[in-house]
Write an enzyme that holds these catalytic residues in place. Structure first.
Site, short mmCIF file in Angstrom:
data_model
loop_
_atom_site.label_atom_id
_atom_site.label_comp_id
_atom_site.label_asym_id
_atom_site.label_seq_id
_atom_site.Cartn_x
_atom_site.Cartn_y
_atom_site.Cartn_z
N TYR A 67 -16.99 -3.27 -5.47
CA TYR A 67 -15.97 -3.39 -4.71
C TYR A 67 -16.45 -4.25 -3.49
O TYR A 67 -16.16 -5.24 -3.04
CB TYR A 67 -15.04 -2.13 -4.10
CG TYR A 67 -14.00 -2.40 -3.34
CD1 TYR A 67 -12.69 -3.02 -3.65
CD2 TYR A 67 -14.15 -2.12 -1.91
CE1 TYR A 67 -11.86 -3.15 -2.77
CE2 TYR A 67 -13.00 -2.30 -1.04
CZ TYR A 67 -11.77 -3.10 -1.31
OH TYR A 67 -11.00 -3.19 -0.56
N SER B 244 -12.26 -6.71 3.52
CA SER B 244 -12.35 -5.39 3.77
C SER B 244 -13.53 -5.19 4.62
O SER B 244 -14.68 -6.08 4.32
CB SER B 244 -12.56 -4.45 2.33
OG SER B 244 -13.01 -3.30 2.61
P1 NDP Z 1 -1.79 -1.61 -2.92
O1 NDP Z 1 -2.60 -1.06 -4.37
O2 NDP Z 1 -1.13 -0.69 -2.21
O3 NDP Z 1 -1.15 -2.94 -3.34
C1 NDP Z 1 -1.74 -3.87 -4.07
C2 NDP Z 1 -0.83 -5.28 -3.99
O4 NDP Z 1 -1.50 -6.25 -5.03
C3 NDP Z 1 0.53 -4.81 -4.94
O5 NDP Z 1 1.77 -5.72 -4.32
C4 NDP Z 1 0.19 -5.18 -6.13
O6 NDP Z 1 1.29 -5.64 -6.79
C5 NDP Z 1 -0.66 -6.68 -5.99
N1 NDP Z 1 -1.76 -6.93 -7.20
C6 NDP Z 1 -2.28 -5.99 -7.90
N2 NDP Z 1 -2.94 -6.51 -8.80
C7 NDP Z 1 -2.19 -8.06 -8.88
C8 NDP Z 1 -2.23 -9.13 -9.99
N3 NDP Z 1 -3.23 -8.91 -10.82
N4 NDP Z 1 -1.22 -9.98 -9.64
C9 NDP Z 1 -0.51 -9.96 -8.60
N5 NDP Z 1 -0.50 -8.96 -7.65
C10 NDP Z 1 -1.29 -7.96 -7.84
O7 NDP Z 1 -3.12 -2.07 -2.31
P2 NDP Z 1 -3.32 -2.48 -0.77
O8 NDP Z 1 -2.13 -2.83 -0.01
O9 NDP Z 1 -4.08 -0.85 -0.11
O10 NDP Z 1 -4.33 -3.45 -0.61
C11 NDP Z 1 -4.00 -4.65 -0.26
C12 NDP Z 1 -5.26 -5.55 -0.17
O11 NDP Z 1 -6.03 -4.88 1.10
C13 NDP Z 1 -6.47 -5.47 -1.35
O12 NDP Z 1 -7.03 -6.80 -1.18
C14 NDP Z 1 -7.53 -4.37 -0.77
O13 NDP Z 1 -8.82 -4.56 -1.22
C15 NDP Z 1 -7.33 -4.70 0.77
N6 NDP Z 1 -7.89 -3.67 1.40
C16 NDP Z 1 -7.17 -2.22 1.47
C17 NDP Z 1 -7.62 -1.07 2.22
C18 NDP Z 1 -7.05 0.14 2.18
O14 NDP Z 1 -7.56 1.26 2.62
N7 NDP Z 1 -5.70 0.35 1.62
C19 NDP Z 1 -8.72 -1.19 2.91
C20 NDP Z 1 -9.24 -2.59 3.11
C21 NDP Z 1 -8.93 -3.59 2.26
P3 NDP Z 1 2.06 -4.68 -8.11
O15 NDP Z 1 2.19 -3.49 -7.94
O16 NDP Z 1 3.41 -5.59 -8.34
O17 NDP Z 1 1.21 -5.23 -9.31
#
Ligand code: NDP
Length: 237
Positions: A146, A132
């Site tokens: 975070y 991020s």
């Molecule tokens: P979402 O919350 O929309 O999606 C998260 C994804 O990660 C889902 O597919 C979820 O699967 C999966 N996940 C979460 N926990 C677990 C776990 N314990 N084991 C396996 N899978 C897991 O997040 P984003 O798409 O927004 O974010 C994705 C990445 O990008 C993260 O690392 C976040 O920190 C980073 N990011 C996001 C930003 C944003 O503004 N959105 C900005 C900067 C970085 P399920 O639902 O099936 O559990």
């Protein structure tokens, strides 16, 4: 022209948001994609159906299950570590167990997954972590833990790039700014404050992040490693 034909890709956390866009893009580039998910069974099955990717329920925080799953892959060319969480609040009020969970998911799991994947990878493998821009810049209160996790990823990719470089395996960190997902919906309460930091005053679309994943995992990126790739609409400018 498809850039990832005959490549085997694993996306950790692919059921929703940036992960789902990445699964879609890598599959469109011709890769054979498997993705993991935590709790979003319906979303995962729907994505598997539309993309032809394999979906596997696997909690990234379970280190032994995670490393065993990666070790079980026949072969691997690309690992994208996307699963992550954002826990927000005053450090005086946050539950320490929640903070430790975030460190486990955002830092511990990426490290162990990357190491295990490198053991499996063919020459010229690709490892990409979704960090991020908050690894560089945290202009708000309530997100110190975070930011800690995303700064840790910066050091990790630098070190692992050196450990794996002799085999042509690249390790890179993508640092998005605000992206419109369930984690950070564009119509959420932080919209105005977030957009005030941006040069391009909107959240990113998930496909914009997936496009950078495709580039860094593709054949043109063979000399890019140990680096942070910020894609943030000018958040850090
Ligand atoms: P979402 O919350 O929309 O999606 C998260 C994804 O990660 C889902 O597919 C979820 O699967 C999966 N996940 C979460 N926990 C677990 C776990 N314990 N084991 C396996 N899978 C897991 O997040 P984003 O798409 O927004 O974010 C994705 C990445 O990008 C993260 O690392 C976040 O920190 C980073 N990011 C996001 C930003 C944003 O503004 N959105 C900005 C900067 C970085 P399920 O639902 O099936 O559990």
């Amino acid at each position: 022209m498809k850039t990832l034909t005959n490549k085997k890709a694993l996306v950790l956390g692919g059921s929703r948001g940036i992960g789902a866009a990445t699964v879609t893009r890598l599959a469109n580039e011709g890769a054979e994609v498997t993705f993991t998910y935590g709790g979003s069974e319906n979303a995962a099955q729907a994505l598997a159906k539309t993309t032809g990717a394999g979906a596997v329920q696997l909690d990234s925080v379970d280190r032994d299950a995670l490393t065993a799953f990666i070790a079980d892959q026949d072969s691997l060319d690309i690992l994208v570590i996307n699963a992550g969480t954002f826990i927000f609040g005053s450090p005086f009020d946050l539950n320490p167990d929640d903070v430790d969970y975030m460190i486990d998911l955002n830092v511990r799991a990426p490290y162990h997954a990357a190491v295990e994947a490198a053991k499996k990878m063919n020459q010229g493998g690709r490892i990409v972590v979704i960090g991020s821009v908050n690894g560089d810049r945290m202009p708000m209160q309530g997100a110190a833990a975070y930011a800690l996790t995303k700064s840790a990823i910066q050091g990790m990719v630098k070190g692992l790039a050196r450990d794996f470089g002799e085999r042509g395996i690249t390790v890179n960190n993508i640092q998005p700014g605000p992206v419109n997902t369930d984690m950070n919906p564009e119509d959420g309460p932080f919209k105005d404050v977030m957009h005030s930091f941006l040069a391009i005053k909107r959240h990113a679309r998930t496909d914009e992040i997936a496009g950078l994943v495709a580039y860094l995992t593709g054949p043109e990126a063979s000399y890019i490693t140990g680096a942070q790739h910020t894609i943030d609409g000018g958040f850090g400018a």
